[in-house]
Design a protein around this motif. Structure first.
Motif, PDB file in Angstrom:
ATOM      1  N   GLY A 138       3.644 -26.280   8.458  1.00 44.60           N
ATOM      2  CA  GLY A 138       4.853 -26.467   9.261  1.00 44.60           C
ATOM      3  C   GLY A 138       5.626 -25.205   9.559  1.00 44.60           C
ATOM      4  O   GLY A 138       6.690 -25.254  10.178  1.00 44.60           O
ATOM      5  N   THR A 139       5.111 -24.065   9.165  1.00 41.81           N
ATOM      6  CA  THR A 139       5.789 -22.794   9.420  1.00 41.81           C
ATOM      7  C   THR A 139       5.765 -22.478  10.911  1.00 41.81           C
ATOM      8  O   THR A 139       4.746 -22.632  11.573  1.00 41.81           O
ATOM      9  N   LYS A 140       6.904 -22.019  11.410  1.00 41.19           N
ATOM     10  CA  LYS A 140       7.020 -21.690  12.830  1.00 41.19           C
ATOM     11  C   LYS A 140       7.291 -20.198  13.068  1.00 41.19           C
ATOM     12  O   LYS A 140       7.340 -19.756  14.194  1.00 41.19           O
ATOM     13  N   HIS A 141       7.504 -19.447  12.008  1.00 41.47           N
ATOM     14  CA  HIS A 141       7.855 -18.033  12.164  1.00 41.47           C
ATOM     15  C   HIS A 141       7.146 -17.232  11.082  1.00 41.47           C
ATOM     16  O   HIS A 141       7.069 -17.664   9.931  1.00 41.47           O
ATOM     17  N   ILE A 142       6.665 -16.056  11.447  1.00 38.59           N
ATOM     18  CA  ILE A 142       5.936 -15.203  10.511  1.00 38.59           C
ATOM     19  C   ILE A 142       6.480 -13.784  10.600  1.00 38.59           C
ATOM     20  O   ILE A 142       6.701 -13.267  11.700  1.00 38.59           O
ATOM     21  N   VAL A 143       6.686 -13.184   9.441  1.00 41.69           N
ATOM     22  CA  VAL A 143       7.130 -11.801   9.342  1.00 41.69           C
ATOM     23  C   VAL A 143       6.081 -11.062   8.519  1.00 41.69           C
ATOM     24  O   VAL A 143       5.576 -11.601   7.537  1.00 41.69           O
ATOM     25  N   ALA A 144       5.756  -9.854   8.916  1.00 46.10           N
ATOM     26  CA  ALA A 144       4.799  -9.063   8.151  1.00 46.10           C
ATOM     27  C   ALA A 144       5.303  -7.625   8.069  1.00 46.10           C
ATOM     28  O   ALA A 144       6.025  -7.161   8.953  1.00 46.10           O
ATOM     29  N   SER A 145       4.929  -6.972   6.987  1.00 44.81           N
ATOM     30  CA  SER A 145       5.250  -5.554   6.837  1.00 44.81           C
ATOM     31  C   SER A 145       4.094  -4.897   6.110  1.00 44.81           C
ATOM     32  O   SER A 145       3.271  -5.559   5.496  1.00 44.81           O
ATOM     33  N   ILE A 146       4.071  -3.607   6.188  1.00 46.03           N
ATOM     34  CA  ILE A 146       3.039  -2.833   5.516  1.00 46.03           C
ATOM     35  C   ILE A 146       3.641  -2.287   4.217  1.00 46.03           C
ATOM     36  O   ILE A 146       4.853  -2.084   4.132  1.00 46.03           O
TER      37      ILE A 146
END
Length: 173
Positions: A138-146
């Motif tokens: 159900g996740t609608k948003h994704i954040v990623a970092s290095i």
């Protein structure tokens, strides 16, 4: 409560991952729960980031404030690798369950792939599978970092990388 009552305008309250709001001590002192309660009483949104299991009481509280949301950090689908990279956190299945329970309770859930470890957790197929599983929850948003290695703990991080992933990966870092 006094500080919140003294302000005229408030943005979202933020429980950060610097000290995970749902670490084991939360079950003893309930500090995050108490903080969230005070924000919700005043109709101020709250957000959190965690690598731990979110207590059901927290979900029950923040669903009372419709603009609150939760961010769950999942580094990898591989549980053995997760134990090395995030040794005090919840299991990978518990982290996905957090996303599912938040979404089921109409609380906006965010997947954080935070951080991505170059040469360790950066394989395209693994990241795709991780994202697809989060979407299924159900996740609608994704954040990623290095990965960003602070200088004060650089030696500790690099030694762990050498110990668990070998000299070649260590040299790349």
């Amino acid at each position: 409560a006094k500080q919140l009552d003294s302000i005229k305008v408030a943005s979202c309250g933020y429980l950060s991952p610097v000290t995970d709001p749902f670490q084991k001590l939360e079950s003893i002192y309930h500090l995050s729960e108490k903080i969230i309660e005070e924000f919700v009483k005043r109709n101020i949104p709250i957000e959190f980031i965690t690598k731990c299991k979110v207590p059901q009481k927290i979900i029950d509280l923040i669903k009372l404030q419709k603009h609150s949301f939760g961010q769950v950090s999942i580094l990898t689908l591989k549980e053995a690798l997760r134990k090395i990279l995030a040794p005090g956190g919840a299991t990978t299945d518990e982290l996905f369950d957090n996303l599912k329970r938040l979404s089921k309770n109409n609380i906006f859930s965010v997947l954080r792939i935070d951080p991505i470890f170059p040469f360790i957790t950066d394989k395209k197929d693994d990241l795709t599978e991780l994202i697809e599983r989060a979407i299924d929850c159900g996740t609608k948003h994704i954040v990623a970092s290095i990965l960003d290695i602070p200088l004060r703990i650089k030696g500790l991080i690099l030694n762990r990388i050498k110990k668990y992933f070998g000299y070649t990966i260590y040299q790349k870092y």
